[in-house]
Scaffold this motif. Sequence first.
Motif, PDB file in Angstrom:
ATOM      1  N   ASP A   2      71.193  61.775 -41.402  1.00  0.00           N
ATOM      2  CA  ASP A   2      70.282  62.986 -41.062  1.00  0.00           C
ATOM      3  C   ASP A   2      70.720  63.212 -39.405  1.00  0.00           C
ATOM      4  O   ASP A   2      70.650  62.487 -38.440  1.00  0.00           O
ATOM      5  CB  ASP A   2      68.818  62.332 -41.091  1.00  0.00           C
ATOM      6  CG  ASP A   2      68.554  61.835 -42.650  1.00  0.00           C
ATOM      7  OD1 ASP A   2      67.706  61.041 -42.709  1.00  0.00           O
ATOM      8  OD2 ASP A   2      69.003  62.598 -43.528  1.00  0.00           O
ATOM      9  N   VAL A   3      71.020  64.878 -39.429  1.00  0.00           N
ATOM     10  CA  VAL A   3      71.286  65.089 -38.002  1.00  0.00           C
ATOM     11  C   VAL A   3      70.363  66.496 -37.911  1.00  0.00           C
ATOM     12  O   VAL A   3      70.386  67.274 -38.881  1.00  0.00           O
ATOM     13  CB  VAL A   3      72.811  65.515 -38.009  1.00  0.00           C
ATOM     14  CG1 VAL A   3      73.042  66.336 -36.671  1.00  0.00           C
ATOM     15  CG2 VAL A   3      73.645  64.432 -38.091  1.00  0.00           C
ATOM     16  N   LYS A   4      69.861  66.355 -36.990  1.00  0.00           N
ATOM     17  CA  LYS A   4      68.863  67.636 -36.751  1.00  0.00           C
ATOM     18  C   LYS A   4      69.369  68.887 -36.165  1.00  0.00           C
ATOM     19  O   LYS A   4      70.878  68.411 -35.693  1.00  0.00           O
ATOM     20  CB  LYS A   4      67.624  67.299 -35.742  1.00  0.00           C
ATOM     21  CG  LYS A   4      66.708  66.308 -36.358  1.00  0.00           C
ATOM     22  CD  LYS A   4      65.521  66.045 -35.348  1.00  0.00           C
ATOM     23  CE  LYS A   4      64.718  64.856 -35.921  1.00  0.00           C
ATOM     24  NZ  LYS A   4      63.826  64.194 -35.033  1.00  0.00           N
ATOM     25  N   ILE A   5      69.171  69.999 -36.446  1.00  0.00           N
ATOM     26  CA  ILE A   5      69.895  71.128 -35.911  1.00  0.00           C
ATOM     27  C   ILE A   5      70.104  71.010 -34.458  1.00  0.00           C
ATOM     28  O   ILE A   5      71.137  71.355 -33.861  1.00  0.00           O
ATOM     29  CB  ILE A   5      69.283  72.536 -36.143  1.00  0.00           C
ATOM     30  CG1 ILE A   5      69.350  72.533 -37.893  1.00  0.00           C
ATOM     31  CG2 ILE A   5      70.029  73.939 -35.838  1.00  0.00           C
ATOM     32  CD1 ILE A   5      68.679  73.808 -38.412  1.00  0.00           C
ATOM     33  N   GLY A   6      69.236  70.991 -33.641  1.00  0.00           N
ATOM     34  CA  GLY A   6      69.128  70.740 -31.976  1.00  0.00           C
ATOM     35  C   GLY A   6      70.479  69.804 -31.780  1.00  0.00           C
ATOM     36  O   GLY A   6      70.794  69.867 -30.656  1.00  0.00           O
ATOM     37  N   GLU A   7      70.538  68.729 -32.362  1.00  0.00           N
ATOM     38  CA  GLU A   7      71.549  67.769 -32.365  1.00  0.00           C
ATOM     39  C   GLU A   7      72.961  67.998 -32.582  1.00  0.00           C
ATOM     40  O   GLU A   7      73.826  67.060 -32.433  1.00  0.00           O
ATOM     41  CB  GLU A   7      70.818  66.272 -32.745  1.00  0.00           C
ATOM     42  CG  GLU A   7      69.851  65.734 -32.362  1.00  0.00           C
ATOM     43  CD  GLU A   7      69.271  64.544 -33.061  1.00  0.00           C
ATOM     44  OE1 GLU A   7      69.687  64.206 -33.940  1.00  0.00           O
ATOM     45  OE2 GLU A   7      67.997  64.114 -32.901  1.00  0.00           O
TER      46      GLU A   7
END
Lengths: 87, 226
Positions: A2-7
């Motif tokens: 899981d990767v957040k868009i901000g990251e």
Amino acid sequence: MDVKIGELPSWKVMWDFTPKGIVGAFQRGYCCYYDKYEQVCQCEERGRCWGFYGAYVLFNYCLSCKELKCERPHKHHQGETSVDGAL
Amino acid sequence: MNENLFASFATPTMMGLPIVILIIMFPSILFPSSNRLINNRLISIQQWLVQLTSKQMMTIHNNKGQTWTLMLMSLILFIGSTNLLGLLPHSFTPTTQLSMNLGMAIPLWAGTVFMGFRHKTKAALAHFLPQGTPIFLIPMLVIIETISLFIQPMALAVRLTANITAGHLLIHLIGGATLALMDISPSTALITFIILILLTILEFAVAMIQAYVFTLLVSLYLHDNT
């Protein structure tokens, strides 16, 4: 994973851009595809990833499409048909 | 017809860019590395095959020779998988290119020869003259043995190239003959088709045998020099 868009930028920088890393990424992708779609099927033939080889054949067919067009039958301008095949 | 026969051996390009490197690297995807104690079926089968081949090939070597195990196993897997993938329709086979086979054969042969000259110089030089040679034949035999030594990488490369190229050409020719005969005489086309099937089975065997022969000969050159 899981990767957040901000990251995303910091996640992209973490990638391994060495040749070994790139090959490893393709191998992991192939393994994930195999474990998810092929291995769940109990039939032995599917375990050989015929879809993968089929995609490879299709890719090569698209590359050699231009040379193969010469082998197709074509009509003369007078309406007669002739086969300009491999022989 | 001549252009069609050899068109399949031309290096592939996509939008003007050569993609032969991608095709050479493609078989490596089919041999995933394992990081688990118990692997999936594909990796287990591949590991079993590699262990079987390495045991059969590397037992004759001493400790120094067995340091080449990784190299030789990679070689047989690469050549075998490349040859087998080349039997798929429309695919390009890198091992039909003499440049590539020479690029594999010469460094490996040179590595074994330099290893022999470095670690066992007297024994390596003694290979140029067989035991029991009459004295008046010594100069000629040294020349012949030197030539045979330098022919070894050429023979390795040309053997692989010629076998794979000849097989592909035969398949192309007999396939074309079968297509042409279908309109003229279906019974003859059926016979030609059966011959094509048998030839394809033979080519599958040749693909694996040639990989084994290439690796075995490099292994033998290594054994002579370690």
